[in-house]
Design a protein around this motif. Structure first.
Motif, mmCIF file in Angstrom:
data_model
loop_
_atom_site.group_PDB
_atom_site.id
_atom_site.type_symbol
_atom_site.label_atom_id
_atom_site.label_comp_id
_atom_site.label_asym_id
_atom_site.label_seq_id
_atom_site.Cartn_x
_atom_site.Cartn_y
_atom_site.Cartn_z
ATOM 1 N N LYS A 201 0.886 -1.200 0.019
ATOM 2 C CA LYS A 201 -0.009 0.126 -0.144
ATOM 3 C C LYS A 201 0.964 1.327 0.150
ATOM 4 O O LYS A 201 1.675 1.473 0.773
ATOM 5 C CB LYS A 201 -0.712 -0.020 1.239
ATOM 6 C CG LYS A 201 -1.817 1.177 1.467
ATOM 7 C CD LYS A 201 -2.747 1.114 2.520
ATOM 8 C CE LYS A 201 -3.511 -0.062 2.717
ATOM 9 N NZ LYS A 201 -4.429 -0.149 3.793
ATOM 10 N N GLY A 202 0.670 2.251 -1.027
ATOM 11 C CA GLY A 202 1.363 3.420 -1.173
ATOM 12 C C GLY A 202 1.222 4.338 0.330
ATOM 13 O O GLY A 202 0.062 4.543 0.714
ATOM 14 N N LEU A 203 2.340 4.830 0.588
ATOM 15 C CA LEU A 203 1.901 5.683 2.064
ATOM 16 C C LEU A 203 1.356 6.943 1.729
ATOM 17 O O LEU A 203 0.802 7.392 2.726
ATOM 18 C CB LEU A 203 3.511 5.988 2.378
ATOM 19 C CG LEU A 203 4.453 6.837 1.465
ATOM 20 C CD1 LEU A 203 4.172 8.292 2.083
ATOM 21 C CD2 LEU A 203 6.053 6.581 1.616
ATOM 22 N N ASN A 229 1.001 2.046 -5.037
ATOM 23 C CA ASN A 229 2.051 1.465 -4.090
ATOM 24 C C ASN A 229 3.183 2.154 -4.122
ATOM 25 O O ASN A 229 3.163 3.321 -4.163
ATOM 26 C CB ASN A 229 2.568 0.159 -5.071
ATOM 27 C CG ASN A 229 1.523 -0.629 -5.549
ATOM 28 O OD1 ASN A 229 1.112 -0.953 -6.696
ATOM 29 N ND2 ASN A 229 0.678 -1.409 -4.742
ATOM 30 N N ASN A 230 4.433 1.765 -3.371
ATOM 31 C CA ASN A 230 5.654 2.635 -2.975
ATOM 32 C C ASN A 230 6.632 2.297 -4.002
ATOM 33 O O ASN A 230 6.892 1.334 -4.723
ATOM 34 C CB ASN A 230 6.257 1.974 -1.528
ATOM 35 C CG ASN A 230 5.088 2.304 -0.550
ATOM 36 O OD1 ASN A 230 4.810 3.613 -0.507
ATOM 37 N ND2 ASN A 230 4.840 1.359 0.352
ATOM 38 N N LEU A 248 3.213 -0.120 15.287
ATOM 39 C CA LEU A 248 2.615 0.897 15.107
ATOM 40 C C LEU A 248 1.479 0.885 14.008
ATOM 41 O O LEU A 248 0.332 1.186 14.318
ATOM 42 C CB LEU A 248 3.318 2.165 14.451
ATOM 43 C CG LEU A 248 3.131 3.509 14.302
ATOM 44 C CD1 LEU A 248 2.650 4.248 15.551
ATOM 45 C CD2 LEU A 248 3.899 4.496 13.532
ATOM 46 N N HIS A 249 1.807 0.108 12.946
ATOM 47 C CA HIS A 249 0.717 -0.059 11.945
ATOM 48 C C HIS A 249 1.405 -0.925 10.820
ATOM 49 O O HIS A 249 2.646 -0.584 10.183
ATOM 50 C CB HIS A 249 0.223 1.517 11.225
ATOM 51 C CG HIS A 249 -0.994 1.102 10.495
ATOM 52 N ND1 HIS A 249 -1.171 0.307 9.475
ATOM 53 C CD2 HIS A 249 -2.258 1.571 10.597
ATOM 54 C CE1 HIS A 249 -2.609 0.393 9.005
ATOM 55 N NE2 HIS A 249 -3.158 1.309 9.835
ATOM 56 N N PRO A 250 0.770 -1.924 10.347
ATOM 57 C CA PRO A 250 1.636 -3.074 9.664
ATOM 58 C C PRO A 250 1.585 -2.480 8.000
ATOM 59 O O PRO A 250 2.507 -2.812 7.251
ATOM 60 C CB PRO A 250 0.730 -4.427 9.764
ATOM 61 C CG PRO A 250 -0.652 -3.752 10.120
ATOM 62 C CD PRO A 250 -0.281 -2.481 11.107
ATOM 63 N N ASP A 251 0.835 -1.502 7.619
ATOM 64 C CA ASP A 251 0.925 -1.122 6.102
ATOM 65 C C ASP A 251 1.481 0.095 5.922
ATOM 66 O O ASP A 251 1.440 0.444 4.638
ATOM 67 C CB ASP A 251 -0.802 -1.065 6.025
ATOM 68 C CG ASP A 251 -1.480 -2.310 6.082
ATOM 69 O OD1 ASP A 251 -0.763 -3.360 5.821
ATOM 70 O OD2 ASP A 251 -2.794 -2.153 6.306
#
Length: 272
Positions: A201-203, A229-230, A248-251
């Motif tokens: 997933k793109g930031l 995407n990244n 913190l957050h997996p994505d």
């Protein structure tokens, strides 16, 4: 008999209360002594089910002019629709560059972009003429030296398809700029520059500013190619690696490493 029964009832009650107190005391002692054996609950700053928006990039780099290490901080602000409205970059608390984006509230379209830096103030306004065509009117106030005129305004023509920029026709350039995308919507080519992406997933995937605007500014907004995407690299040799904090957050990556030499720390806020 009634009197004896009452005495028996009181004695039984006292024994029960004594047993209850002893049991509670034993329970308290058992768990108090064992506290150090329990793993603490992770302190999640964000709900893992909610999307995030990058709010700050902190990059340490070498100044090409002085050779000294400098920290460049880029902060981003959003409106209630998760659209970018302000991007501000600074070096050691000294502001170097600002982008301000405004929208037409009647239809949600980008109205203007204003940039401010040491060279002056630039204004970009957008006119939506026919379907698939956006006129980008550019005017510049460049704080010219005495006796030098300001750069005259001119207009670029942007050809778009939905959210994607396909072509830029610029009267100042001989070349027409072309853009290509993969099946996921990632920008994979701008003129002769080719980009590659991961499958994560793109930031910036939750940012609702139209993607064509980021392409029109040719990457001047930081990491705005990371919309689907990244980005992992380009044909000019730039390599991007990402680190994640799963607690913190997996994505969403918390660090970007450029060419194994430069690091960028990313902070986030929760998307609305």
């Amino acid at each position: 008999m009634k009197y004896k029964y009452t005495i028996f009832e009181k004695k039984s009650c006292m024994r029960n209360m004594t047993l209850l107190f002893f049991s509670f005391f034993s329970f308290f002692i058992f768990f108090s002594c064992g506290d150090e054996n329990f793993e603490p609950y992770p302190n999640h700053e964000f709900d893992n089910h909610k999307g995030l928006l990058p709010s700050e990039y902190i990059k340490t780099e070498i100044d090409k002019n002085t050779g000294n290490k400098v920290t460049v901080t880029t902060s981003m602000q959003y409106d209630n629709l998760n659209r970018l409205i302000n991007i501000k970059s600074s070096i050691s608390d000294s502001i170097t560059n600002i982008h301000m984006i405004s929208y037409n509230e009647s239809n949600g379209k980008v109205y203007t972009v204003t940039t401010e830096n040491a060279g002056g103030t630039n204004l970009y306004s957008y006119e939506y003429t026919e379907p698939g065509i956006i006129l980008e009117h550019r005017s510049f106030k460049t704080n010219p030296l005495h006796g030098y005129p300001e750069i005259e305004p001119y207009t670029r023509t942007l050809t778009v398809s939905g959210d994607k920029l396909l072509k830029i026709e610029d009267p100042k350039d001989v070349q027409t700029h072309l853009f290509k995308y993969d099946i996921y919507g990632n920008l994979i080519q701008f003129d002769t520059t080719i980009y590659t992406y991961d499958i994560l997933k793109g930031l910036m995937n939750n940012v609702k500013t139209p993607h064509w605007l980021f392409a029109a500014f040719e990457g001047n907004f930081p990491f705005t190619y990371n919309l689907v995407n990244n980005i992992t690299g380009d044909n000019k040799g730039t390599v991007y690696n990402y680190e994640y904090n799963k607690d913190l957050h997996p994505d969403y990556p918390t660090k970007i490493i450029l060419n194994n030499t430069e690091e960028i720390i990313i902070n986030y806020i929760v998307a609305k």
